[in-house]
Design a protein around this motif. Sequence first.
Motif, PDB file in Angstrom:
ATOM      1  N   TYR A  64      -2.474   1.843  13.291  1.00 40.97           N
ATOM      2  CA  TYR A  64      -2.261   0.410  13.164  1.00 40.97           C
ATOM      3  C   TYR A  64      -0.967   0.195  12.407  1.00 40.97           C
ATOM      4  N   ARG A  65      -0.228  -0.829  12.805  1.00 36.88           N
ATOM      5  CA  ARG A  65       0.945  -1.238  12.027  1.00 36.88           C
ATOM      6  C   ARG A  65       1.144  -2.731  12.182  1.00 36.88           C
ATOM      7  N   ARG A  66       1.555  -3.347  11.103  1.00 33.39           N
ATOM      8  CA  ARG A  66       1.882  -4.765  11.147  1.00 33.39           C
ATOM      9  C   ARG A  66       3.235  -4.927  11.832  1.00 33.39           C
ATOM     10  N   GLU A  93       5.164  12.620   6.755  1.00 35.77           N
ATOM     11  CA  GLU A  93       6.433  12.729   6.035  1.00 35.77           C
ATOM     12  C   GLU A  93       6.516  11.792   4.835  1.00 35.77           C
ATOM     13  N   ILE A  94       5.532  10.943   4.662  1.00 39.49           N
ATOM     14  CA  ILE A  94       5.485  10.053   3.506  1.00 39.49           C
ATOM     15  C   ILE A  94       4.501  10.661   2.517  1.00 39.49           C
ATOM     16  N   SER A  95       4.954  10.816   1.286  1.00 38.49           N
ATOM     17  CA  SER A  95       4.165  11.489   0.256  1.00 38.49           C
ATOM     18  C   SER A  95       2.909  10.697  -0.107  1.00 38.49           C
ATOM     19  N   VAL A  96       1.777  11.383  -0.048  1.00 38.69           N
ATOM     20  CA  VAL A  96       0.498  10.781  -0.435  1.00 38.69           C
ATOM     21  C   VAL A  96       0.358  10.889  -1.943  1.00 38.69           C
ATOM     22  N   GLN A  97       0.076   9.762  -2.593  1.00 42.03           N
ATOM     23  CA  GLN A  97       0.008   9.738  -4.051  1.00 42.03           C
ATOM     24  C   GLN A  97      -1.427   9.794  -4.582  1.00 42.03           C
ATOM     25  N   GLU A  98      -2.384   9.302  -3.813  1.00 41.41           N
ATOM     26  CA  GLU A  98      -3.788   9.310  -4.234  1.00 41.41           C
ATOM     27  C   GLU A  98      -4.671   9.592  -3.031  1.00 41.41           C
ATOM     28  N   GLU A  99      -5.905  10.092  -3.306  1.00 42.08           N
ATOM     29  CA  GLU A  99      -6.829  10.411  -2.214  1.00 42.08           C
ATOM     30  C   GLU A  99      -8.242   9.984  -2.590  1.00 42.08           C
ATOM     31  N   PHE A 117      -1.428   2.242   9.022  1.00 39.66           N
ATOM     32  CA  PHE A 117      -2.201   3.456   8.790  1.00 39.66           C
ATOM     33  C   PHE A 117      -2.228   4.272  10.063  1.00 39.66           C
ATOM     34  N   HIS A 118      -2.445   5.572   9.873  1.00 35.09           N
ATOM     35  CA  HIS A 118      -2.540   6.483  11.016  1.00 35.09           C
ATOM     36  C   HIS A 118      -3.363   7.684  10.584  1.00 35.09           C
ATOM     37  N   LEU A 138       6.067   4.076  11.090  1.00 38.86           N
ATOM     38  CA  LEU A 138       4.738   4.528  11.524  1.00 38.86           C
ATOM     39  C   LEU A 138       4.802   5.982  11.982  1.00 38.86           C
ATOM     40  N   GLN A 139       5.868   6.366  12.677  1.00 42.50           N
ATOM     41  CA  GLN A 139       6.036   7.761  13.115  1.00 42.50           C
ATOM     42  C   GLN A 139       6.129   8.702  11.913  1.00 42.50           C
TER      43      GLN A 139
END
Length: 188
Positions: free
Chosen positions: A72-74, A89-95, A164-165, A82-83
């Motif tokens: 989903y993307r706005r 490639e975008i750093s995840v900070q929390e899980e 999100f993806h 989104l790709q």
Amino acid sequence: MSEPRDDDEDDAELFRSAIGPVRPMRETAPPPSAPRPRPRARMAERDEAQAREQFRHALEDSLLEAGDALSYRRDEVSPRLLQKLKRGEISVQEELDLHGADTREAEQLVRAFLHDARQHGVGCVRIVHGKGLHGAATIASGGQPVLKNLVDRMLRHRADVLAFHSAPPAQGGTGAVLVLLAPRRLRS
């Protein structure tokens, strides 16, 4: 037809003389009738019921399967961003890991997690919902992964979720979702 007997006339005369002068009763209003039922818009009710039924079927038809990817993307988010999210490639900070949670608990955990992440300026999070291959809730729902569909529905309706993806295979694959959050606006 038989003629009235003299005894009947004598009885009536005797009755009138025993009672004395009679004055007619004044007329009273008839008792109120039962109120009429309020009119119902039966066609509108039927149309409404059909619309609800179609909406329910549309929801059931749009349920995700275990191997389906969430995406989903706005409109304000570029397809390129989104790709990047899709490739991890975008750093995840929390899980947040939802394994073992029921739907009510999972919904509360996701809401609180996203609220806290946004309050602390976190831009990208991962929510592990599982693939939905095992568990009683999956069997009861006709084979669809319950938590995965819950997370998908919740994220689509949140104003603070930009995109999100499903995560890349190394980060959980279709059992996890990477979420890009809107930056927190400071109040002036």
